[in-house]
Design a protein around this motif. Sequence first.
Motif, PDB file in Angstrom:
ATOM      1  N   THR A 287      -0.281  11.719 -49.071  1.00  0.00           N
ATOM      2  CA  THR A 287       0.676  10.787 -49.662  1.00  0.00           C
ATOM      3  C   THR A 287       2.029  10.968 -48.998  1.00  0.00           C
ATOM      4  O   THR A 287       2.988  10.311 -49.368  1.00  0.00           O
ATOM      5  CB  THR A 287       0.833  11.033 -51.177  1.00  0.00           C
ATOM      6  N   MET A 351       1.037   9.140 -55.749  1.00  0.00           N
ATOM      7  CA  MET A 351       0.461   8.143 -54.859  1.00  0.00           C
ATOM      8  C   MET A 351       1.316   6.883 -54.832  1.00  0.00           C
ATOM      9  O   MET A 351       1.533   6.284 -53.780  1.00  0.00           O
ATOM     10  CB  MET A 351      -0.970   7.825 -55.287  1.00  0.00           C
ATOM     11  N   ALA A 352       1.778   6.489 -56.014  1.00  0.00           N
ATOM     12  CA  ALA A 352       2.523   5.230 -56.072  1.00  0.00           C
ATOM     13  C   ALA A 352       3.850   5.339 -55.340  1.00  0.00           C
ATOM     14  O   ALA A 352       4.371   4.347 -54.846  1.00  0.00           O
ATOM     15  CB  ALA A 352       2.752   4.833 -57.529  1.00  0.00           C
ATOM     16  N   LEU A 353       4.414   6.535 -55.266  1.00  0.00           N
ATOM     17  CA  LEU A 353       5.713   6.681 -54.612  1.00  0.00           C
ATOM     18  C   LEU A 353       5.585   7.230 -53.201  1.00  0.00           C
ATOM     19  O   LEU A 353       6.574   7.400 -52.515  1.00  0.00           O
ATOM     20  CB  LEU A 353       6.610   7.612 -55.428  1.00  0.00           C
ATOM     21  N   GLY A 354       4.369   7.535 -52.799  1.00  0.00           N
ATOM     22  CA  GLY A 354       4.208   8.086 -51.462  1.00  0.00           C
ATOM     23  C   GLY A 354       3.742   7.024 -50.483  1.00  0.00           C
ATOM     24  O   GLY A 354       3.891   5.825 -50.714  1.00  0.00           O
ATOM     25  N   ARG A 355       3.208   7.492 -49.367  1.00  0.00           N
ATOM     26  CA  ARG A 355       2.590   6.585 -48.389  1.00  0.00           C
ATOM     27  C   ARG A 355       1.169   7.086 -48.194  1.00  0.00           C
ATOM     28  O   ARG A 355       0.987   8.222 -47.775  1.00  0.00           O
ATOM     29  CB  ARG A 355       3.342   6.645 -47.068  1.00  0.00           C
TER      30      ARG A 355
ATOM     31  N   TRP C  79      -2.612  -0.516 -57.190  1.00  0.00           N
ATOM     32  CA  TRP C  79      -1.297  -0.904 -56.687  1.00  0.00           C
ATOM     33  C   TRP C  79      -0.918   0.011 -55.530  1.00  0.00           C
ATOM     34  O   TRP C  79      -0.507  -0.444 -54.463  1.00  0.00           O
ATOM     35  CB  TRP C  79      -0.269  -0.814 -57.811  1.00  0.00           C
ATOM     36  N   ALA C  80      -1.097   1.300 -55.722  1.00  0.00           N
ATOM     37  CA  ALA C  80      -0.762   2.249 -54.656  1.00  0.00           C
ATOM     38  C   ALA C  80      -1.613   1.991 -53.425  1.00  0.00           C
ATOM     39  O   ALA C  80      -1.124   1.995 -52.291  1.00  0.00           O
ATOM     40  CB  ALA C  80      -0.953   3.676 -55.153  1.00  0.00           C
ATOM     41  N   ARG C  84       1.016   0.762 -50.848  1.00  0.00           N
ATOM     42  CA  ARG C  84       1.690   1.969 -50.396  1.00  0.00           C
ATOM     43  C   ARG C  84       0.937   2.657 -49.271  1.00  0.00           C
ATOM     44  O   ARG C  84       0.669   3.837 -49.320  1.00  0.00           O
ATOM     45  CB  ARG C  84       1.886   2.953 -51.554  1.00  0.00           C
ATOM     46  N   GLY C  86       0.759   3.887 -45.271  1.00  0.00           N
ATOM     47  CA  GLY C  86       1.729   4.203 -44.248  1.00  0.00           C
ATOM     48  C   GLY C  86       1.674   5.662 -43.883  1.00  0.00           C
ATOM     49  O   GLY C  86       0.828   6.396 -44.393  1.00  0.00           O
ATOM     50  N   VAL C  90       7.823  10.710 -47.104  1.00  0.00           N
ATOM     51  CA  VAL C  90       8.673  10.206 -48.180  1.00  0.00           C
ATOM     52  C   VAL C  90       9.271  11.401 -48.895  1.00  0.00           C
ATOM     53  O   VAL C  90       8.604  12.399 -49.104  1.00  0.00           O
ATOM     54  CB  VAL C  90       7.839   9.414 -49.200  1.00  0.00           C
TER      55      VAL C  90
END
Lengths: 642, 178, 345
Positions: A287, A351-355, C79-80, C84, C86, C90
């Motif tokens: 992530t 996960m939602a805030l990562g890549r 959603w992820a 998301r 990449g 981060v």
Amino acid sequence: MSTTTTPSPGISREDLTRLGAHWGEPASLRSWFTTVDHKRIGRRYLVTAGFFFVLAGLSALVMRTQLARPEAGVVSPQQYNQLFTMHGTAMIFLFATPMLFGFGNFLVPLMIGSRDMAFPRLNAFGYWVFLFAGLFMWASLPFGAAPNNGWFAYAPLSSEAHNPGLHMDVYALGLLFLGISTTSASINFIVTALKLRAPGMSLNRVPLFVWAIVATAFMVIFALPALNLDNAMLFLDRRFGTHFFDPSAGGNVLLWQHLFWIFGHPDVYIIVMPALGIVSAVLPAFTRRGVVGYPLIVLSIVSISIISFGVWVHHMFATGLPQLSYSFFSAASTIITIPSGIQIFAWLATMALGRLVLRVPLLFVIGFIVTFVLGGFTGAMFALTAFDQQVTDSYFVVAHFHYVLIGGAVFPMLAGLYYWLPKISGRMYHERLGRWAFWLVFAGMHVTFFPMHLYGLFGMPRRVYTYRSEPGWDGWNLVSTAGSYLLAVGLLLVLVGVLHALLRGRPAPGDPWEGDSLEWATASPPEPYNFPVLPRVHSLHPAWDARTAESTTTGATADRILSAGRRTLVTSELDAHRERAVEMPESSVKPLLLAGALLVLFTSLLFAWYPVAAVAALIVAATIAVWLWPPRRPDEELGVVA
Amino acid sequence: MVMFVATEATLFACLLGSYFYLRFQYGPQWPPDGIEDPKLLKPLVMTAVLLPSSLPVVWAEHGIRRGQRWRLRAGLTATLLLGATFLTLQATEYAEKLKHFTMTTDVYGSLFYLITGFHGLHVLVGLTMIGWLLAASLRGGSFGAHRHDRVRNAAIYWHFVDLVWIAILFTIYLSPRL
Amino acid sequence: MSLPVETTAETTSSAGRGRRRPPALAALSGLLLLAGCGGSAPSALNPAGTGAIRVSGLWWLLFWISMAVFAEVMAVLLWALVFRRGTARVRHGQPLRFVTVTGAAVPFVILVAVYGVGLRDLAALGDPPDRDAPTVEVTGHKWWWEVRYEGGSGATANEIHIPVGERVRVRLRTDDVLHSFWVPQLMPKTDLIAGETRETWLQAERAGRYRGQCAEYCGTQHAHMAFLVVAESRAEYDAWRARLDAPARQPQTEAERRGQQAFVQGTCAACHAVRGTGAQGRVGPDLSTVGSRWSIGAGAVPNDAGHLGGWIANSQTVKPGNAMPPQPVDAAQLPDLIAYLRSLR
Ligand code: HEA
Ligand code: HEA
Ligand code: CUA
Ligand SMILES: [Cu+2]
């Protein structure tokens, strides 16, 4: 296959040679039996536990074949009953825990920046005991003398009167034997993680996986005695005529259940906890960020391990205990879902805030979330006594625990396997093969176990070697069986993938994933001494931290190279301040001898050769005495004044 | 060693818990018919022998920390004697009890012999450790102010064996009289 | 193979339940209903007893809550997965509030609520029958059920008759190991504990025949330890009770008479009882009404002449491991024995 050691800036070639000489083990047969290297031992745990997994899994396939159609005759009832008991017992005791301990063994010293476990010989001993105990139990199956009472072996069916033969003696002795291994490994983990962390790795920088292993080890310390006592009493009842579980002489059959589940419930978290730790360890690499809510996750780990000791009666909801006690245990079981919820949403947030980098390990983590959440929900349902009384001992329960065990433990293990294979073997795995394996395992798992919810609700009890044709049973059972074959093919592909990597895989760099913890800050596979320079830790993600990288290169200091002997650093429990360098023990054959003596002891107990057992017990004592006998040192060194 | 003792202590806790569980599930009459309440005199003497046996260990350990080997030797010998006395007394107690009931008489017998026997076994293991330390210290070159880990570990174990006895004394000998 | 006596209740329920739910959701739960509810399986989702109906209500509540929370988890996950992807590292974001609210606070509220509902249902299941309610005394054996009625003298096996609409006490004991008394359509489980007595109750709201089965693993033939609960009108029930206390039907034909003789004088009487004859064995099931039983061997095989003969000749091939040894019966006597036993209704 190891990468060549090029001296990095900060460490001289002489130091490297000396480290290699002190830590290296010749590739001889002798070293194979005497090694104390945690990486070799860890690999052995993984392979041995994998072997027992295949045996237990093949037993399950036979069971599924028998259950494919109503009234089938693939195996006899006696055979079926041994198969499901060995399947459950082996999966829980010989596969799940040892497999995770294998990961722990390989990884904990690497993750905390140490050169070995705190007690390397005890570690070797624990492995040999595990191997022998596993073989001891499986060896009974070909003779038709395997345990046949279900993995929780309720009294009084386990008594000599109702269950003659060696079956349950194998069970009681085998688990007592194995318990020695689990306990010693746990003590080792606790001391290692508390005392051998790299300087600077204060408690709030300890990787989540290590937290999980330590919490697990503590649970083992406080849960396993109940099982051991239970089995000791069972053995005494069966062999020496005591009456602990004999109601006709004042004994009580529910005592077995209480003691078993006082162990058994914490045990399911003993299994899932390190697996959740693997999830927390794998996520950052895929992530591209640290796991959200580190303190919350630590808090969850700690609270699960405490609350887990207060819910055992939820396995006894149909035994007719007082309603008041049921409402208490029901509440505790309901509450224990909350820390799991926190972890799940912490990972989701990560996960939602990562890549996301969608490689095979991440696929298995996603499979884990989907499956484990469903299994957790049915667990939360059972926490309500009224509902549990309806579905307990039906296939609905079988569905629950395979969802949490396979979803919650096997998927993370597979994620971990793909993730750390480069580290363990120095080779990359084949991505396409891995994807295929994932999809087959994932689909196979759900096709096998989802229908069990249905036919459980439709009234099918568990542990039946056959069943009468009923609408809703036949068809769905067939689906389950088909699914289990699919699952087996998927797992076969995992195996093929591992072999392919070992034989043909691309050489792996030290850090193929840009992982965040210290195991990625050294070679793949690591040298016998793990780190040429013991790193200094400045943050939660040392491998992403330039300061740590610098500490092992230009900033290396002699007190973290320690090449003068077989040495590693001891640091303080909380802040990991350097305390002193300690000498680590060398390889030895004594662990193997001691485990062998124990094997003789337990085998002779099994066959009631008590004189032999007495001799074996003396040999055990003597081996320990010799093992620990202090080397002779001059009085000045010892500091004797009078 | 602390962790090992923790797991052993849990084992004893389970054992004594089982005693009370079986007792209260059994009914009002305890010990069951035909078995008298255990006599107190001998166990109290045994307590008087075992409890103080921790003191020489403490004294010996402090001694070796200062490098005084003679204190280690003397202290361990004293403990060894006290422990052996305890075991002898226990053997005579068994000899009497076995005339009345055995491990197979009923669940009370099973519990009595399992609990006291298991503790006796621990005393024996403890004594083996003490004896082993004594042998090593008599050989010389083993312990001193800088090396006494093994002494400390054995001492921890011995204190544990000692303390557990109090719990057993209470459970087996005193609680039926409450 | 299926037994001739089916264990259904008149199914009126699935339509009734379906009506309360919007069509899309009904389709989802249709998966669950697929075979289990509409058909004749002994399904907990096709309840016919007061206890089971209550628990099935609880189940549907839990089911829908789980679906909702699962949907939430899947939504975040998808959603992820979609938005998301990449490879850039981060660094920001520690949404602790999101984690505590969705992971702890919301579940806590839900859980407290369902815990309350569950407690109410538990209390309802524990609500005992009246003091003077009929009482069935059930004893578990490896691997069959002995059935007696309090105040009656007769016994039967693997078959319990109850008056419909009345709450009947069931007193549970075991002769050997643990068993568990489970009639999915009527009532959740109660274990039979060695050395102790347990009580539960049955109350059928519809007449019908409901299959029950031992649910606690009890050894080799745990799979074949089923029984049948027959809920019938009060009059039918009273007639049954009277029949149970009366002597067994007398032999009418020559063959039956010879069969009776073989039975009473042979080995059978050592283990089996037939009321009004010299056979008073208590080791095996009372056979006074064996002719009308729904099965032989606690659900092992259907009760017809062929299977009965096979059972007597060697029950070990039918139900391996069961406690009845192969019987040394003359080939000549077997038809008489069969005729006699089948006449005992
Ligand atoms: C890895 C092993 C594992 C795990 C993690 C669990 C997790 C849980 N288990 Fe399970 N369990 C077993 C292994 C496991 N179990 C086994 C092997 C058995 C059967 C033994 C046998 O009989 O052979 C068993 C049986 C079992 C029973 C007894 C059933 C019976 O025999 O009748 C119960 C009863 O309460 C129970 C409860 C729970 C609960 C409440 C959890 C919770 O920890 C689950 C928590 C997780 C979640 C709930 C999901 C994530 C949370 C959220 C997404 C937040 C939102 C949630 C809600 C609003 C609910 N389990
Ligand atoms: C970690 C724990 C674990 C795991 C992973 C599994 C995995 C599986 N289990 Fe397990 N199961 C238990 C723990 C586990 N089980 C427990 C505790 C019980 C209760 C026992 C009791 O009641 O006492 C139980 C009971 C149980 C039952 C109920 C038996 C009964 O009540 O009568 C069933 C029935 O279908 C079943 C099926 C399966 C299947 C098909 C798998 C599959 O996932 C297995 C897949 C694995 C393999 C197939 C082997 C690996 C294969 C290869 C590496 C490739 C080589 C293969 C080929 C050549 C084909 N299990
Ligand atoms: Cu009786 Cu299972
Ligand atoms: Cu549990």
